[in-house]
Design a protein around this motif. Structure first.
Motif, PDB file in Angstrom:
ATOM      1  N   LYS A   1       0.882  -1.015   0.129  1.00  0.00           N
ATOM      2  CA  LYS A   1      -0.024   0.038   0.015  1.00  0.00           C
ATOM      3  C   LYS A   1       0.887   1.245  -0.113  1.00  0.00           C
ATOM      4  O   LYS A   1       0.800   2.172  -0.721  1.00  0.00           O
ATOM      5  N   GLU A   2       1.767   1.377   0.819  1.00  0.00           N
ATOM      6  CA  GLU A   2       2.630   2.458   1.067  1.00  0.00           C
ATOM      7  C   GLU A   2       3.514   2.592  -0.408  1.00  0.00           C
ATOM      8  O   GLU A   2       3.924   3.643  -0.833  1.00  0.00           O
TER       9      GLU A   2
ATOM     10  N   THR B   1       2.459   1.908  -3.473  1.00  0.00           N
ATOM     11  CA  THR B   1       1.487   2.373  -4.374  1.00  0.00           C
ATOM     12  C   THR B   1       1.358   3.848  -3.882  1.00  0.00           C
ATOM     13  O   THR B   1       1.314   4.567  -5.201  1.00  0.00           O
ATOM     14  N   GLU B   2       1.304   4.197  -3.013  1.00  0.00           N
ATOM     15  CA  GLU B   2       1.208   5.538  -2.365  1.00  0.00           C
ATOM     16  C   GLU B   2       2.330   6.309  -3.053  1.00  0.00           C
ATOM     17  O   GLU B   2       2.308   7.619  -3.549  1.00  0.00           O
ATOM     18  N   ILE B   3       3.565   5.848  -2.775  1.00  0.00           N
ATOM     19  CA  ILE B   3       4.870   6.667  -3.238  1.00  0.00           C
ATOM     20  C   ILE B   3       4.751   6.749  -4.702  1.00  0.00           C
ATOM     21  O   ILE B   3       5.236   7.807  -5.121  1.00  0.00           O
ATOM     22  N   LEU B   4       4.503   5.815  -5.434  1.00  0.00           N
ATOM     23  CA  LEU B   4       4.367   5.941  -6.996  1.00  0.00           C
ATOM     24  C   LEU B   4       3.418   6.859  -7.361  1.00  0.00           C
ATOM     25  O   LEU B   4       3.631   7.745  -8.238  1.00  0.00           O
ATOM     26  N   SER B   5       2.239   6.894  -6.477  1.00  0.00           N
ATOM     27  CA  SER B   5       1.022   7.736  -7.009  1.00  0.00           C
ATOM     28  C   SER B   5       1.446   9.308  -6.919  1.00  0.00           C
ATOM     29  O   SER B   5       1.297  10.075  -7.504  1.00  0.00           O
ATOM     30  N   ASN B   6       2.396   9.611  -5.779  1.00  0.00           N
ATOM     31  CA  ASN B   6       2.830  10.865  -5.210  1.00  0.00           C
ATOM     32  C   ASN B   6       3.988  11.293  -6.284  1.00  0.00           C
ATOM     33  O   ASN B   6       4.130  12.524  -6.616  1.00  0.00           O
TER      34      ASN B   6
ATOM     35  N   TYR C   1      10.554  11.515  -2.251  1.00  0.00           N
ATOM     36  CA  TYR C   1      10.556   9.882  -2.050  1.00  0.00           C
ATOM     37  C   TYR C   1      11.885   9.115  -2.399  1.00  0.00           C
ATOM     38  O   TYR C   1      11.912   8.013  -2.303  1.00  0.00           O
ATOM     39  N   PHE C   2      12.886  10.157  -2.708  1.00  0.00           N
ATOM     40  CA  PHE C   2      14.164   9.503  -3.247  1.00  0.00           C
ATOM     41  C   PHE C   2      15.168   9.653  -1.739  1.00  0.00           C
ATOM     42  O   PHE C   2      15.233  10.895  -1.188  1.00  0.00           O
ATOM     43  N   ASP C   3      15.974   8.834  -1.591  1.00  0.00           N
ATOM     44  CA  ASP C   3      16.983   8.760  -0.328  1.00  0.00           C
ATOM     45  C   ASP C   3      18.037   9.917  -0.897  1.00  0.00           C
ATOM     46  O   ASP C   3      18.300  10.090  -2.006  1.00  0.00           O
TER      47      ASP C   3
ATOM     48  N   GLU D   1       7.605  -7.094  -0.938  1.00  0.00           N
ATOM     49  CA  GLU D   1       7.888  -6.450   0.486  1.00  0.00           C
ATOM     50  C   GLU D   1       9.149  -6.970   1.334  1.00  0.00           C
ATOM     51  O   GLU D   1       9.947  -6.130   1.872  1.00  0.00           O
ATOM     52  N   GLU D   2       9.320  -8.233   1.091  1.00  0.00           N
ATOM     53  CA  GLU D   2      10.465  -8.917   1.698  1.00  0.00           C
ATOM     54  C   GLU D   2      11.946  -8.188   1.112  1.00  0.00           C
ATOM     55  O   GLU D   2      12.858  -8.000   2.154  1.00  0.00           O
ATOM     56  N   LYS D   3      12.034  -8.186  -0.030  1.00  0.00           N
ATOM     57  CA  LYS D   3      13.101  -7.799  -0.601  1.00  0.00           C
ATOM     58  C   LYS D   3      13.095  -6.111  -0.764  1.00  0.00           C
ATOM     59  O   LYS D   3      14.188  -5.597  -1.379  1.00  0.00           O
ATOM     60  N   GLN D   4      12.009  -5.704  -0.770  1.00  0.00           N
ATOM     61  CA  GLN D   4      11.813  -4.167  -0.808  1.00  0.00           C
ATOM     62  C   GLN D   4      12.180  -3.413  -2.193  1.00  0.00           C
ATOM     63  O   GLN D   4      12.824  -2.579  -2.533  1.00  0.00           O
ATOM     64  N   ILE D   5      11.736  -4.491  -3.254  1.00  0.00           N
ATOM     65  CA  ILE D   5      11.894  -4.290  -4.851  1.00  0.00           C
ATOM     66  C   ILE D   5      10.500  -4.157  -5.148  1.00  0.00           C
ATOM     67  O   ILE D   5       9.653  -4.918  -5.343  1.00  0.00           O
ATOM     68  N   GLY D   6      10.269  -2.997  -6.283  1.00  0.00           N
ATOM     69  CA  GLY D   6       9.290  -2.778  -6.625  1.00  0.00           C
ATOM     70  C   GLY D   6       9.423  -2.488  -8.247  1.00  0.00           C
ATOM     71  O   GLY D   6      10.438  -2.019  -8.528  1.00  0.00           O
ATOM     72  N   PHE D   7       8.084  -2.852  -8.884  1.00  0.00           N
ATOM     73  CA  PHE D   7       8.328  -2.529 -10.469  1.00  0.00           C
ATOM     74  C   PHE D   7       7.032  -1.823 -10.927  1.00  0.00           C
ATOM     75  O   PHE D   7       6.099  -1.846 -10.339  1.00  0.00           O
TER      76      PHE D   7
END
Length: 156
Positions: free
Chosen positions: A39-40, A42-47, A63-65, A110-116
């Motif tokens: 969910k978070e 998805t929110e980050i990508l939307s923002n 949203y970037f380090d 979520e486990e790897k903290q990687i998204g596409f």
């Protein structure tokens, strides 16, 4: 003296206080790691898309380090650190031409903290692409995108 210390009785309440203090200190040292969920993500990508679509580089880049890397291999685009990414996103002055970003399909491990995410991006030209993102402490640390110029709509 050593003999007397060996016989020292610690009250049960004191043992509990010591145990809670130890657990608290361990949590504090581990608690600095922020894990995001789907969910978070998805929110980050939307923002990020919202920031681009509104010409707000500060909103998108938050949203970037601080040490994030944004790249389009092989060497087409490479920006290191939130400051460079902020400038790439338009900086303080923004762009004369509006950006248009739309996400189509996204997935998050979520486990790897990687998204596409599959997307369509338009500014001077339109592109369809996919981006792979790595997160640490709730921030994007690696953004690697692959995109192709296209005049076709996403549905074509």
């Amino acid at each position: 003296m050593a003999e007397r210390l060996g016989q020292l009785k610690i009250p049960k309440e004191m043992k509990l206080i010591i145990a809670f203090a130890a657990i608290f200190l361990m949590e504090c040292s581990l608690g600095n790691v922020k894990i995001i969920n789907e969910k978070e993500f998805t929110e980050i990508l939307s923002n990020v898309a919202k920031g681009w679509n509104e010409g707000n580089a500060a909103f998108a880049s938050q949203y970037f380090d601080d040490n994030a890397v944004y790249e389009e291999p092989p060497g087409n685009q490479l920006y290191k650190g939130r400051k460079e990414i902020f400038e790439f996103f338009g900086g303080e002055d923004g762009f004369d031409i509006p950006m248009k970003m739309e996400w189509h399909n996204i997935a998050f491990n979520e486990e790897k903290q990687i998204g596409f995410g599959e997307y369509t991006f338009a500014m001077k030209s339109q592109y369809h692409g996919i981006v792979v993102m790595k997160f640490q402490n709730g921030k994007i640390v690696k953004w690697r995108e692959y995109q192709y110029k296209s005049k076709e709509s996403w549905d074509d």
